[in-house]
Design a protein around this motif. Sequence first.
Motif, PDB file in Angstrom:
ATOM      1  N   GLN A   1     110.611  46.794  35.046  1.00  0.00           N
ATOM      2  CA  GLN A   1     109.988  48.157  35.405  1.00  0.00           C
ATOM      3  C   GLN A   1     108.505  47.998  36.087  1.00  0.00           C
ATOM      4  O   GLN A   1     108.284  48.580  36.893  1.00  0.00           O
ATOM      5  N   LEU A   2     107.744  47.326  35.387  1.00  0.00           N
ATOM      6  CA  LEU A   2     106.298  47.090  35.665  1.00  0.00           C
ATOM      7  C   LEU A   2     106.571  46.248  37.210  1.00  0.00           C
ATOM      8  O   LEU A   2     105.663  46.646  38.018  1.00  0.00           O
ATOM      9  N   ALA A   3     107.318  45.336  37.185  1.00  0.00           N
ATOM     10  CA  ALA A   3     107.322  44.496  38.356  1.00  0.00           C
ATOM     11  C   ALA A   3     107.825  45.403  39.615  1.00  0.00           C
ATOM     12  O   ALA A   3     107.399  45.243  40.568  1.00  0.00           O
ATOM     13  N   GLN A   4     109.046  46.124  39.540  1.00  0.00           N
ATOM     14  CA  GLN A   4     109.404  46.882  40.419  1.00  0.00           C
ATOM     15  C   GLN A   4     108.296  47.866  41.100  1.00  0.00           C
ATOM     16  O   GLN A   4     108.207  48.130  42.301  1.00  0.00           O
ATOM     17  N   ALA A   5     107.394  48.393  40.182  1.00  0.00           N
ATOM     18  CA  ALA A   5     106.620  49.493  40.304  1.00  0.00           C
ATOM     19  C   ALA A   5     105.415  48.610  41.181  1.00  0.00           C
ATOM     20  O   ALA A   5     104.829  49.023  42.314  1.00  0.00           O
ATOM     21  N   PHE A   6     105.021  47.571  40.641  1.00  0.00           N
ATOM     22  CA  PHE A   6     104.040  46.755  41.598  1.00  0.00           C
ATOM     23  C   PHE A   6     104.619  46.332  42.964  1.00  0.00           C
ATOM     24  O   PHE A   6     103.823  46.297  43.806  1.00  0.00           O
TER      25      PHE A   6
ATOM     26  N   TYR B   1     103.471  39.026  43.902  1.00  0.00           N
ATOM     27  CA  TYR B   1     104.732  39.757  43.590  1.00  0.00           C
ATOM     28  C   TYR B   1     105.831  38.998  44.336  1.00  0.00           C
ATOM     29  O   TYR B   1     106.902  38.905  43.526  1.00  0.00           O
TER      30      TYR B   1
ATOM     31  N   GLU C   1     116.934  51.551  28.936  1.00  0.00           N
ATOM     32  CA  GLU C   1     115.959  51.129  29.725  1.00  0.00           C
ATOM     33  C   GLU C   1     116.341  50.502  30.892  1.00  0.00           C
ATOM     34  O   GLU C   1     115.342  50.530  32.063  1.00  0.00           O
TER      35      GLU C   1
ATOM     36  N   ALA D   1     111.669  46.227  30.346  1.00  0.00           N
ATOM     37  CA  ALA D   1     110.371  46.426  30.531  1.00  0.00           C
ATOM     38  C   ALA D   1     109.487  45.718  31.441  1.00  0.00           C
ATOM     39  O   ALA D   1     108.643  46.424  32.261  1.00  0.00           O
ATOM     40  N   MET D   2     109.675  44.610  31.618  1.00  0.00           N
ATOM     41  CA  MET D   2     108.959  43.890  32.524  1.00  0.00           C
ATOM     42  C   MET D   2     109.479  44.255  33.881  1.00  0.00           C
ATOM     43  O   MET D   2     108.781  44.110  34.919  1.00  0.00           O
TER      44      MET D   2
END
Length: 196
Positions: free
Chosen positions: A60-65, A172, A29, A57-58
């Motif tokens: 991955q969401l944060a970097q995409a955001f 962000y 991950e 997991a968080m």
Amino acid sequence: MSGSAPGARDLGLRGDRFPPLAYEAMTPEQRAMVDAVLAGKRGSMQGPYNVLLRSPAMGQLAQAFGEHTRFNSSLPLRLNELAILLVAREWTCQFMWHAHRAIALGAGLPEAVIDAIAERRTPDAMQDDEAAVHGFCTELLATRRVGDATFAATKAAFGERGVVDLMGTMSYYTLVAMALNVDRYPLPAGASPALG
């Protein structure tokens, strides 16, 4: 400081309280998050990623955001960077200020505006769109709300999407500032703290 063994993939990760992770020792991950960041528009693991890897997991969401708020905002880069600098100043986040000051200058934000923000002053002269972003961000950061006049002025300048994109950028980069400040993330070699 890299945290990678000789011959290992050097990601340039740095940290203080969160020691730099080696790619070879990461979970699948964590590696997926690294690969996503490096394949994206940033192409670098500098900043909050060494911290965010601890919750991949968080992270991955944060970097995409974060990629969306930085590169796909409806606001011009100059104004997006103004919002980022206001958050960096609010949190006295030295690395974020260091990195985004240069980006803001390159995007055309006047040095006098940047210097005033560093000194916690309202800039003497701003373009109308800069004044709208500055007013919205400073009011939201100071009061945790915006009044009707501020909301109306921001909506008139940027539309409803612009208001939401501005809040997204601020949110962000608040997470980024928290991660960097909690970690005591180091400035690059030779750089001095710019915010008092």
